[in-house]
Scaffold this active site. Structure first.
Site, mmCIF file in Angstrom:
data_model
loop_
_atom_site.group_PDB
_atom_site.id
_atom_site.type_symbol
_atom_site.label_atom_id
_atom_site.label_comp_id
_atom_site.label_asym_id
_atom_site.label_seq_id
_atom_site.Cartn_x
_atom_site.Cartn_y
_atom_site.Cartn_z
ATOM 1 N N HIS A 23 -4.195 1.784 7.815
ATOM 2 C CA HIS A 23 -2.823 2.303 7.811
ATOM 3 C C HIS A 23 -2.683 3.432 6.774
ATOM 4 O O HIS A 23 -2.107 4.487 7.064
ATOM 5 C CB HIS A 23 -1.865 1.138 7.497
ATOM 6 N N GLU A 24 -3.232 3.196 5.574
ATOM 7 C CA GLU A 24 -3.066 4.190 4.499
ATOM 8 C C GLU A 24 -3.919 5.433 4.751
ATOM 9 O O GLU A 24 -3.481 6.554 4.471
ATOM 10 C CB GLU A 24 -3.395 3.564 3.131
ATOM 11 N N GLN A 52 3.290 10.039 0.998
ATOM 12 C CA GLN A 52 4.582 9.350 1.072
ATOM 13 C C GLN A 52 5.473 9.704 -0.112
ATOM 14 O O GLN A 52 6.688 9.545 -0.035
ATOM 15 C CB GLN A 52 4.387 7.833 1.132
ATOM 16 N N CYS A 62 6.128 -0.021 7.035
ATOM 17 C CA CYS A 62 5.750 1.142 6.232
ATOM 18 C C CYS A 62 6.919 1.508 5.328
ATOM 19 O O CYS A 62 8.065 1.499 5.788
ATOM 20 C CB CYS A 62 5.409 2.308 7.166
ATOM 21 N N LEU A 63 6.632 1.819 4.070
ATOM 22 C CA LEU A 63 7.718 2.182 3.144
ATOM 23 C C LEU A 63 8.434 3.445 3.598
ATOM 24 O O LEU A 63 9.581 3.671 3.222
ATOM 25 C CB LEU A 63 7.170 2.368 1.723
ATOM 26 N N HIS A 113 -2.177 7.789 6.919
ATOM 27 C CA HIS A 113 -1.196 8.626 6.216
ATOM 28 C C HIS A 113 -1.839 9.914 5.723
ATOM 29 O O HIS A 113 -1.221 10.982 5.764
ATOM 30 C CB HIS A 113 -0.622 7.878 5.002
ATOM 31 N N GLY A 121 0.833 -1.196 0.000
ATOM 32 C CA GLY A 121 0.000 0.000 0.000
ATOM 33 C C GLY A 121 0.863 1.239 0.000
ATOM 34 O O GLY A 121 1.997 1.220 0.504
HETATM 35 NI NI NI Z 1 2.811 3.372 5.543
#
Ligand code: NI
Length: 171
Positions: free
Chosen positions: A133-134, A51, A91-92, A137, A46
């Site tokens: 989670h997304e 991000q 998380c990226l 963000h 995701g």
């Molecule tokens: Ni993340």
């Protein structure tokens, strides 16, 4: 098609509340394609627009990672949720770090797709966790904001070191 630069925590640009999308056009669809490229390049399931430093309410997801079930959520809104669950999330924007985060087990999300059509998605398991989670963000919240300050500070130190290494490698 392009792989975009992913911001790494801590970064003020990851801590902002993103603006709703008002126009769904070819430029936005090209950006969404770039988000998928970026997500697959980093082997993520995701990605949220902030991000890649775009403060808009756009999410891409593919929890199987095989491109057969790509999900785009524009201006998503959780309209129902129930149950309790939690897994070790990553998380990226926080590479290499993981932590157990409490989440809802079931969510119903309302959003627009890449053509501007409204749809509703009922999710459980990993997909439900990924959606929460997304969406976090988009509100400037990262998984580390759900854990103890002690653990968060430890991860923060690690990421500051990583960012220094990356900056040095670019010199
Ligand atoms: Ni993340």
């Amino acid at each position: 098609m392009a792989v975009l630069n992913v911001l790494i925590y801590p970064d003020d640009h990851l801590a902002q509340v993103c603006e709703p999308v008002t126009e769904i056009d070819d430029a936005l669809r090209a950006f969404i394609d770039d988000m998928f490229d970026t997500m697959y390049d980093h082997e993520g399931i995701g990605l949220a627009a902030p991000q890649v430093d775009v403060q808009k309410r756009v999410i891409t997801m593919d929890i199987e990672g095989d491109k057969t079930n790509q999900i785009v959520l524009i201006n998503p809104e959780i309209i129902a949720s129930s149950g309790e669950t939690g897994i070790e999330e990553g998380c990226l924007s926080i590479p290499g770090a993981r932590a157990l985060v409490p989440r809802k087990e079931f969510v119903t999300v309302k959003a627009l797709n890449r053509h501007g059509e409204e749809f509703t998605l009922e999710a459980d398991g990993l997909l439900a966790i990924c959606i929460q989670h997304e969406i976090d963000h988009l509100n400037g919240v990262l998984f580390v904001d759900h854990i103890s300050k002690l653990k968060r500070d430890r991860i923060r130190e690690k990421m500051l070191k990583l960012k220094k290494q990356i900056a040095r490698a670019k010199e």
